[in-house]
Write an enzyme that holds these catalytic residues in place. Sequence first.
Site, PDB file in Angstrom:
ATOM      1  N   ARG A 283     -17.457   2.418   5.411  1.00  0.00           N
ATOM      2  CA  ARG A 283     -16.016   2.145   5.261  1.00  0.00           C
ATOM      3  C   ARG A 283     -15.698   0.658   5.102  1.00  0.00           C
ATOM      4  O   ARG A 283     -14.772   0.307   4.375  1.00  0.00           O
ATOM      5  CB  ARG A 283     -15.224   2.656   6.483  1.00  0.00           C
ATOM      6  CG  ARG A 283     -15.111   4.152   6.577  1.00  0.00           C
ATOM      7  CD  ARG A 283     -14.227   4.550   7.741  1.00  0.00           C
ATOM      8  NE  ARG A 283     -12.837   4.173   7.541  1.00  0.00           N
ATOM      9  CZ  ARG A 283     -11.945   4.024   8.524  1.00  0.00           C
ATOM     10  NH1 ARG A 283     -12.291   4.214   9.777  1.00  0.00           N
ATOM     11  NH2 ARG A 283     -10.710   3.693   8.251  1.00  0.00           N
TER      12      ARG A 283
ATOM     13  N   TYR B 239     -14.850   6.914  -3.063  1.00  0.00           N
ATOM     14  CA  TYR B 239     -15.639   7.144  -1.841  1.00  0.00           C
ATOM     15  C   TYR B 239     -16.788   8.121  -2.070  1.00  0.00           C
ATOM     16  O   TYR B 239     -17.438   8.552  -1.106  1.00  0.00           O
ATOM     17  CB  TYR B 239     -14.733   7.614  -0.699  1.00  0.00           C
ATOM     18  CG  TYR B 239     -14.480   6.548   0.352  1.00  0.00           C
ATOM     19  CD1 TYR B 239     -15.531   6.047   1.111  1.00  0.00           C
ATOM     20  CD2 TYR B 239     -13.206   6.057   0.598  1.00  0.00           C
ATOM     21  CE1 TYR B 239     -15.313   5.070   2.071  1.00  0.00           C
ATOM     22  CE2 TYR B 239     -12.977   5.088   1.552  1.00  0.00           C
ATOM     23  CZ  TYR B 239     -14.035   4.595   2.289  1.00  0.00           C
ATOM     24  OH  TYR B 239     -13.822   3.623   3.243  1.00  0.00           O
TER      25      TYR B 239
ATOM     26  N   GLN C 144       2.064   7.020   3.505  1.00  0.00           N
ATOM     27  CA  GLN C 144       1.067   7.983   4.026  1.00  0.00           C
ATOM     28  C   GLN C 144       0.841   9.127   3.029  1.00  0.00           C
ATOM     29  O   GLN C 144       1.794   9.747   2.552  1.00  0.00           O
ATOM     30  CB  GLN C 144       1.571   8.553   5.356  1.00  0.00           C
ATOM     31  CG  GLN C 144       0.563   9.480   6.017  1.00  0.00           C
ATOM     32  CD  GLN C 144       1.202  10.304   7.130  1.00  0.00           C
ATOM     33  OE1 GLN C 144       2.166  11.041   6.908  1.00  0.00           O
ATOM     34  NE2 GLN C 144       0.684  10.157   8.333  1.00  0.00           N
ATOM     35  N   SER C 145      -0.417   9.420   2.757  1.00  0.00           N
ATOM     36  CA  SER C 145      -0.749  10.565   1.892  1.00  0.00           C
ATOM     37  C   SER C 145      -1.152  11.749   2.770  1.00  0.00           C
ATOM     38  O   SER C 145      -1.380  11.598   3.977  1.00  0.00           O
ATOM     39  CB  SER C 145      -1.901  10.200   0.949  1.00  0.00           C
ATOM     40  OG  SER C 145      -3.118  10.147   1.682  1.00  0.00           O
TER      41      SER C 145
ATOM     42  N   ARG D 195      -0.104   9.061  -5.527  1.00  0.00           N
ATOM     43  CA  ARG D 195       0.456   8.556  -4.260  1.00  0.00           C
ATOM     44  C   ARG D 195       1.002   7.134  -4.417  1.00  0.00           C
ATOM     45  O   ARG D 195       1.992   6.765  -3.785  1.00  0.00           O
ATOM     46  CB  ARG D 195      -0.570   8.649  -3.126  1.00  0.00           C
ATOM     47  CG  ARG D 195      -1.900   7.917  -3.331  1.00  0.00           C
ATOM     48  CD  ARG D 195      -2.885   8.338  -2.251  1.00  0.00           C
ATOM     49  NE  ARG D 195      -4.166   7.660  -2.240  1.00  0.00           N
ATOM     50  CZ  ARG D 195      -5.225   7.976  -2.997  1.00  0.00           C
ATOM     51  NH1 ARG D 195      -5.130   8.943  -3.883  1.00  0.00           N
ATOM     52  NH2 ARG D 195      -6.363   7.316  -2.869  1.00  0.00           N
TER      53      ARG D 195
ATOM     54  N   ASN E 109      -4.369  10.980   4.309  1.00  0.00           N
ATOM     55  CA  ASN E 109      -4.248  10.010   5.411  1.00  0.00           C
ATOM     56  C   ASN E 109      -3.871  10.768   6.681  1.00  0.00           C
ATOM     57  O   ASN E 109      -4.442  10.553   7.747  1.00  0.00           O
ATOM     58  CB  ASN E 109      -3.156   8.960   5.151  1.00  0.00           C
ATOM     59  CG  ASN E 109      -3.453   7.997   4.021  1.00  0.00           C
ATOM     60  OD1 ASN E 109      -2.547   7.548   3.333  1.00  0.00           O
ATOM     61  ND2 ASN E 109      -4.724   7.659   3.823  1.00  0.00           N
TER      62      ASN E 109
ATOM     63  N   GLU F 115      -7.817   3.400  -5.922  1.00  0.00           N
ATOM     64  CA  GLU F 115      -8.573   3.311  -4.670  1.00  0.00           C
ATOM     65  C   GLU F 115     -10.063   3.295  -4.970  1.00  0.00           C
ATOM     66  O   GLU F 115     -10.508   3.853  -5.987  1.00  0.00           O
ATOM     67  CB  GLU F 115      -8.199   4.489  -3.754  1.00  0.00           C
ATOM     68  CG  GLU F 115      -8.869   4.486  -2.384  1.00  0.00           C
ATOM     69  CD  GLU F 115      -8.676   3.197  -1.594  1.00  0.00           C
ATOM     70  OE1 GLU F 115      -9.125   2.120  -2.070  1.00  0.00           O
ATOM     71  OE2 GLU F 115      -8.090   3.241  -0.495  1.00  0.00           O
TER      72      GLU F 115
ATOM     73  N   THR G  69     -10.194   9.719   1.049  1.00  0.00           N
ATOM     74  CA  THR G  69      -9.394  10.072  -0.123  1.00  0.00           C
ATOM     75  C   THR G  69     -10.002   9.509  -1.407  1.00  0.00           C
ATOM     76  O   THR G  69     -10.262  10.249  -2.350  1.00  0.00           O
ATOM     77  CB  THR G  69      -7.956   9.540   0.027  1.00  0.00           C
ATOM     78  OG1 THR G  69      -7.537   9.736   1.361  1.00  0.00           O
ATOM     79  CG2 THR G  69      -7.024  10.236  -0.923  1.00  0.00           C
TER      80      THR G  69
ATOM     81  N   ARG H 268       0.863  -1.183   0.000  1.00  0.00           N
ATOM     82  CA  ARG H 268       0.000   0.000   0.000  1.00  0.00           C
ATOM     83  C   ARG H 268       0.904   1.239   0.000  1.00  0.00           C
ATOM     84  O   ARG H 268       1.931   1.261   0.705  1.00  0.00           O
ATOM     85  CB  ARG H 268      -0.892   0.005   1.237  1.00  0.00           C
ATOM     86  CG  ARG H 268      -1.840   1.182   1.271  1.00  0.00           C
ATOM     87  CD  ARG H 268      -2.711   1.137   2.515  1.00  0.00           C
ATOM     88  NE  ARG H 268      -3.502   2.347   2.643  1.00  0.00           N
ATOM     89  CZ  ARG H 268      -4.063   2.762   3.763  1.00  0.00           C
ATOM     90  NH1 ARG H 268      -3.936   2.032   4.862  1.00  0.00           N
ATOM     91  NH2 ARG H 268      -4.753   3.875   3.792  1.00  0.00           N
ATOM     92  N   HIS H 269       0.548   2.243  -0.791  1.00  0.00           N
ATOM     93  CA  HIS H 269       1.336   3.479  -0.853  1.00  0.00           C
ATOM     94  C   HIS H 269       1.631   4.019   0.555  1.00  0.00           C
ATOM     95  O   HIS H 269       0.895   3.753   1.509  1.00  0.00           O
ATOM     96  CB  HIS H 269       0.581   4.539  -1.659  1.00  0.00           C
ATOM     97  CG  HIS H 269      -0.742   4.915  -1.035  1.00  0.00           C
ATOM     98  ND1 HIS H 269      -0.834   5.791   0.012  1.00  0.00           N
ATOM     99  CD2 HIS H 269      -1.991   4.495  -1.300  1.00  0.00           C
ATOM    100  CE1 HIS H 269      -2.096   5.909   0.358  1.00  0.00           C
ATOM    101  NE2 HIS H 269      -2.831   5.134  -0.408  1.00  0.00           N
TER     102      HIS H 269
ATOM    103  N   HIS I  71      -3.625   0.586  -3.227  1.00  0.00           N
ATOM    104  CA  HIS I  71      -4.359   1.364  -2.222  1.00  0.00           C
ATOM    105  C   HIS I  71      -5.031   0.450  -1.197  1.00  0.00           C
ATOM    106  O   HIS I  71      -5.246  -0.740  -1.463  1.00  0.00           O
ATOM    107  CB  HIS I  71      -5.419   2.191  -2.936  1.00  0.00           C
ATOM    108  CG  HIS I  71      -4.825   3.108  -3.956  1.00  0.00           C
ATOM    109  ND1 HIS I  71      -4.490   4.417  -3.672  1.00  0.00           N
ATOM    110  CD2 HIS I  71      -4.445   2.888  -5.243  1.00  0.00           C
ATOM    111  CE1 HIS I  71      -3.957   4.964  -4.746  1.00  0.00           C
ATOM    112  NE2 HIS I  71      -3.918   4.066  -5.719  1.00  0.00           N
TER     113      HIS I  71
ATOM    114  N   LYS J 223     -12.796  12.164   8.580  1.00  0.00           N
ATOM    115  CA  LYS J 223     -13.484  10.942   9.028  1.00  0.00           C
ATOM    116  C   LYS J 223     -14.155  11.135  10.389  1.00  0.00           C
ATOM    117  O   LYS J 223     -15.272  10.661  10.606  1.00  0.00           O
ATOM    118  CB  LYS J 223     -12.505   9.766   9.025  1.00  0.00           C
ATOM    119  CG  LYS J 223     -12.110   9.382   7.607  1.00  0.00           C
ATOM    120  CD  LYS J 223     -11.104   8.247   7.490  1.00  0.00           C
ATOM    121  CE  LYS J 223     -10.732   8.076   6.018  1.00  0.00           C
ATOM    122  NZ  LYS J 223      -9.701   7.094   5.750  1.00  0.00           N
TER     123      LYS J 223
HETATM  124  O1  LIG Z   1      -9.792   7.322   2.500  1.00  0.00           O
HETATM  125  C1  LIG Z   1      -9.608   6.338   1.753  1.00  0.00           C
HETATM  126  O2  LIG Z   1      -9.641   6.384   0.530  1.00  0.00           O
HETATM  127  C2  LIG Z   1      -9.372   4.982   2.397  1.00  0.00           C
HETATM  128  C3  LIG Z   1      -7.913   4.606   2.449  1.00  0.00           C
HETATM  129  O3  LIG Z   1      -7.117   5.603   2.998  1.00  0.00           O
HETATM  130  O4  LIG Z   1      -9.888   5.040   3.689  1.00  0.00           O
HETATM  131  P1  LIG Z   1     -10.560   3.848   4.497  1.00  0.00           P
HETATM  132  O5  LIG Z   1      -9.458   3.166   5.239  1.00  0.00           O
HETATM  133  O6  LIG Z   1     -11.504   4.569   5.413  1.00  0.00           O
HETATM  134  O7  LIG Z   1     -11.283   2.945   3.552  1.00  0.00           O
END
Ligand SMILES: O=C(O)[C@@H](CO)OP(=O)(O)O
Length: 201
Positions: free
Chosen positions: A112, A88, A11-12, A58, A15, A85, A21, A8-9, A155, A96
């Site tokens: 989530r 969302y 920290q963005s 990222r 994040n 990813e 994201t 997984r990339h 991701h 969050k």
């Molecule tokens: O925000 C996001 O895109 C993802 C990964 O960072 O979050 P989550 O872990 O809540 O699925």
Amino acid sequence: MATLILIRHGQSIYNLENRFTGSLDIGLTALGAKEAQWAGQKLVGYTFDFAYTSTLKRAQESLRIILEEIHQNNIPIILDKALNERDYGSLQGLNKDETIAKYGLKQVEIWRRSYAIRPPNGESLEDTFKRTIPFYQHAIEPQLKLDQTILIVAHGNSLRALVMYLEHISPEHISNLNIPTGIPKKYVFDANLKVLQVNYL
Ligand SMILES: O=C(O)[C@@H](CO)OP(=O)(O)O
């Protein structure tokens, strides 16, 4: 033996800021770049035939740092949005904790971590699985059948879908699985792509 490394990339910025994201193209933090470097250091001694990543910076930036660390920037790199990813939807960019305060922990956890329920205007993990796994089967499995060594930098949720597939995790159990940033996970397969070994490096 066929070997697959998933990472997984690092920290963005989102994040770090605790924001959803998804499909937003957010860059790495300084720590995220360091995490990619540390991931690379764990891969010294591996020789990759191909690397795969998403179309988001990222992941691409993390891959570039990892390959630089092991002096393998010249290997073929395939970018595909199938590894992006999970989208969302309307939650993207929102903090969050503020989202939990507004909609409640239970609802946010469903958005989530449920398998089939979509966040508003977004993708469920199931939707993500349905684009990530056919790509993996079509592009990567044939290479693994040739005993190649493959690196995927992607991701949190596209990798959760892949791990679900590789480890036969049910929709009920996948909600408990979270992928840490920047820690390589290694799979070794037999000739029929049965997983012989799986461990974090
Ligand atoms: O925000 C996001 O895109 C993802 C990964 O960072 O979050 P989550 O872990 O809540 O699925």
